[in-house]
Design a protein around this motif. Structure first.
Motif, PDB file in Angstrom:
ATOM      1  N   THR A 248       0.730  -1.196  -0.345  1.00 41.94           N
ATOM      2  CA  THR A 248       0.008   0.327   0.242  1.00 41.94           C
ATOM      3  C   THR A 248       0.908   1.044  -0.213  1.00 41.94           C
ATOM      4  O   THR A 248       1.827   0.990   0.893  1.00 41.94           O
ATOM      5  N   ASP A 249       0.354   2.553  -0.797  1.00 37.13           N
ATOM      6  CA  ASP A 249       0.665   3.241  -1.185  1.00 37.13           C
ATOM      7  C   ASP A 249       2.683   3.818  -1.967  1.00 37.13           C
ATOM      8  O   ASP A 249       3.272   3.798  -1.437  1.00 37.13           O
ATOM      9  N   LYS A 331      -0.954   3.032  -4.654  1.00 34.33           N
ATOM     10  CA  LYS A 331      -1.863   2.531  -4.784  1.00 34.33           C
ATOM     11  C   LYS A 331      -2.385   2.734  -3.454  1.00 34.33           C
ATOM     12  O   LYS A 331      -1.097   3.048  -2.104  1.00 34.33           O
ATOM     13  N   ALA A 333      -5.193   2.206  -1.265  1.00 35.54           N
ATOM     14  CA  ALA A 333      -5.546   1.033  -0.279  1.00 35.54           C
ATOM     15  C   ALA A 333      -5.192  -0.282  -0.289  1.00 35.54           C
ATOM     16  O   ALA A 333      -4.997  -1.320  -1.181  1.00 35.54           O
ATOM     17  N   ALA A 334      -5.659  -0.810   0.601  1.00 32.33           N
ATOM     18  CA  ALA A 334      -5.138  -2.487   0.836  1.00 32.33           C
ATOM     19  C   ALA A 334      -6.147  -3.586   0.509  1.00 32.33           C
ATOM     20  O   ALA A 334      -7.097  -3.198   0.245  1.00 32.33           O
TER      21      ALA A 334
END
Length: 334
Positions: A248-249, A331, A333-334
């Motif tokens: 994520t991120d 990205k 969100a998970a």
């Protein structure tokens, strides 16, 4: 006498002592690739090798024998041999270890390489750091693979996927031939479709979470990659597979030659928590900046040496064509 020799050695610069001797790491050895540059003004350069005792390379100034390069050091000069005696003899060449950009662009090609300007931008857009793990979809010629491997360092890993076995084998040879294979340990080559390879890499982690797998929530598995590069004609078809194994991120960069591909990708990202952060085209423009040579300077002019010499400052004639658009996705969100 021995004391004088020791004194002379102490006066020798440390870097020069380190480079001296036929067994020095900087000395050219069999199997090395070498950049040879013609010493004459306007001279050409070429990548030759792998070096061997019996190898030869023909130039317009004569033949360079590999045996004359073996054991020499970077910036040494080597004379070319001519087949017939001439007043000027053969040309003189300076030898260098190739930079990564020179090696990637001048080596034999199975595919068009990702050039240095784009490779540098991709590693910056991915925000890579030593020790990270990267997925590369589309090994191609292996040029970008080497830039990614250098960015993640010896503790990192690049998983690169190529559908063509021949292209993958060529890229493996290219990576192994650079600086005696210094980048090879941090690269893992895979042959097959990207979705199948990614699913195979994810399977061991998915097995640890059977309940989520049964419920179809396999996108919740522990992410494997800190970054991904998609050098494929239709990267949007791989977003479901890449999304679930990316942290994520973190970032995905897509290498796309045409704007129609960029538009299709942006539309596809709307169906996923992927933010389109940047669409970049890298332009590289070289300039010719040097002291001008005035053949017949007038007395009192700058060219007669009494003042600062005149300069040539202009763009080179090297064409600066379009290569690709770089699209960075984050990205969210998970």
């Amino acid at each position: 006498m021995h004391a004088l020799l020791r004194g002379a050695r102490r006066q020798q610069p440390r870097w020069q002592r380190r480079l001296s001797g036929p067994s020095s790491p900087s000395a050219f050895a069999p199997g090395d690739m070498v950049i040879v540059r013609e010493c004459a003004r306007g001279g050409r350069s070429a990548l030759i090798g792998p070096l061997s005792a019996s190898g030869r390379y023909a130039t317009r100034r004569g033949v360079l024998r590999h045996a004359d390069i073996l054991g020499r050091h970077t910036r040494d000069r080597v004379a070319a041999h001519t087949s017939q005696a001439s007043a000027s003899g053969g040309g003189t060449f300076m030898v260098h270890h190739p930079t990564l950009a020179e090696y990637a662009e001048l080596s034999a090609r199975a595919r068009t390489p990702v050039y240095a300007k784009d490779a540098a931008a991709i590693t910056a857009l991915l925000d890579l750091a030593p020790g990270e793990r990267v997925l590369e979809a589309g090994t191609g010629n292996g040029a970008l693979t080497m830039y990614l491997a250098r960015a993640v360092g010896p503790q990192g890993l690049v998983d690169t996927v190529e559908r063509s076995p021949a292209a993958s084998a060529h890229a493996q040879g290219l990576v192994a031939g650079f600086r005696r294979g210094q980048l090879a340990p941090q690269v893992r080559f895979h042959v097959g479709s990207v979705d199948a390879v990614v699913d195979g890499l994810a399977a061991p982690h998915l097995a640890d979470r059977p309940r989520e797998a049964e419920e179809g929530k396999d996108n919740l598995l522990a992410p494997l990659f800190d970054a991904a590069v998609l050098d494929l004609p239709t990267p949007w078809t791989l977003l479901p597979h890449v999304y679930r194994v990316l942290r994520t991120d973190r970032f995905v960069v897509c290498y796309l030659p045409s704007m129609s591909q960029v538009i299709e990708l942006v539309r596809a990202c709307a169906r996923w928590p992927l933010l389109v952060e940047d669409v970049v085209e890298v332009v590289w423009r070289q300039w010719d900046v040097r002291v001008a040579v005035v053949r017949n300077p007038e007395p009192g002019s700058q060219a007669d040496g009494s003042a600062a010499p005149p300069m040539v400052c202009r763009p080179t004639h090297t064409p600066t064509g379009h290569t690709a658009f770089l699209v960075r996705l984050r990205k969210c969100a998970a």
